[in-house]
Write a protein that holds these residues in place. Sequence first.
Motif, PDB file in Angstrom:
ATOM      1  N   THR A 149      -1.667  -2.320  11.314  1.00  0.00           N
ATOM      2  CA  THR A 149      -1.417  -2.105   9.890  1.00  0.00           C
ATOM      3  C   THR A 149      -1.913  -0.720   9.485  1.00  0.00           C
ATOM      4  O   THR A 149      -2.968  -0.270   9.925  1.00  0.00           O
ATOM      5  CB  THR A 149      -2.130  -3.173   9.045  1.00  0.00           C
ATOM      6  N   TYR A 152      -3.226   1.743   6.483  1.00  0.00           N
ATOM      7  CA  TYR A 152      -3.909   1.661   5.188  1.00  0.00           C
ATOM      8  C   TYR A 152      -3.911   3.033   4.509  1.00  0.00           C
ATOM      9  O   TYR A 152      -3.634   4.057   5.140  1.00  0.00           O
ATOM     10  CB  TYR A 152      -5.353   1.179   5.372  1.00  0.00           C
ATOM     11  N   GLU A 203      -3.336  -1.821   2.026  1.00  0.00           N
ATOM     12  CA  GLU A 203      -2.214  -1.540   2.916  1.00  0.00           C
ATOM     13  C   GLU A 203      -1.286  -0.496   2.304  1.00  0.00           C
ATOM     14  O   GLU A 203      -1.074  -0.462   1.096  1.00  0.00           O
ATOM     15  CB  GLU A 203      -1.424  -2.820   3.207  1.00  0.00           C
TER      16      GLU A 203
END
Length: 418
Positions: free
Chosen positions: A16, A18, A138
């Motif tokens: 992910t 960020y 995110e």
Amino acid sequence: MAIRLFLAFASFMGFTVYQMDVKSAFLYGNITEEVYVKQPPGFEDPAHPNKVYRVVKALYGLHQAPRAWYERLSTFLLKHGYRRGAIDKTLFIKKDRRDIMLVQVYVDDIIFGSTKSSMVKDFEELMQKEFKMSSMGELTFFLGLQVKQTSAGIFLSQDKYVKDILNKFDFRTIKPASTPIEAHKSLGKDEEGEDVDVHLYRSMIGCLMYLTASRPDIMFAVCLCARFQVTPKVSHLHAVKRIFRYLKHQPKLGLWYPKDSPFHLEAFSDSDYAGDNHDRRSTSGGCQYLGRRLVSWQCKKQTIVAISSTEAEYVAAASCCAQVLWMQNQLLDYGFNFMNTEIHIDNESTICIVKNPVFHSKTKHIQIRHHFIRDCYEQRLINVVKVHTDDNVADLLTKGFDLARFKFLVVTIGMMNP
């Protein structure tokens, strides 16, 4: 392009991404040059009204401020075990055995991600101790680019921006069009045509150019219309409006970076021979992929008049090769060494010229500066591969098409609706 490369790598590795923002970033920088400012109105020293202040810390509005902030941030990250990218100086990398931490900086906006969650937490804590940061979680929106992260991959689009520019130019009720430009449309200077508002025309082109960051489907049409910004005519304005009509028809189209795609570098090159009816110059088109992830694309009118389709294709291939070499070097920072990268070309004669190390009479007219592609081939940095014209996705960046062919190329190049 650096952002798309970062996200393509993230989609492949499955981590992910960020985002965080630095509060009052420029105020952290230290000025090394001698800079003076006059006393602000209302705060003059009555005892020394003619004196000025010497600036020690960076201020907003100073030309030196962005550089001072970057020096401050990069010195801090280098001190804590990060290394700067060899090609992209705004990329910082930290490795821990097989895990990697990536940080991409754009002035005061920072995106970051890692294959190891603890490295992400350590980075956040490290930055918050040194600077006033606002963690934004995110990554969903960055530099006008909308980012949707899922377990299956990452989707990039600019549909919010499309809506904004349609409203800006009052095209909310405009009739939609299925393609951004008429098939095989010839757009010339039209010197006898009626003039239009040059400021309006340039504003529309500027907005559309910003949109090409995620929309290769309009790249050729926008670049074609951008050639007439000096003295735009009614015919040119109609062509620009046609692009907006197409955006009305397809506002949410974007790039899809699937997680399950392999991670190898390949490219496609194409040219529209003598496509410009005014000066008979050709248009080069090229696109570069990491697996099925479209990371970079180009559409540019050639600076020379090619006297054969082979020469036009060869010039386009050389431009594509230069982009491939740049990406190869940048991907070294990510830990990938891509040699012998395939460049797909649909012209057999061009491939023969690249592979032939002897300068013979048939190629003397081709400018020497484009022959470096031969050296790259001999050094096995690239490999040229024949592809059928129907399957060459770079074709989308060189000319206009009818609806069926255009739809096929849009899907094949890697675009889709969410």
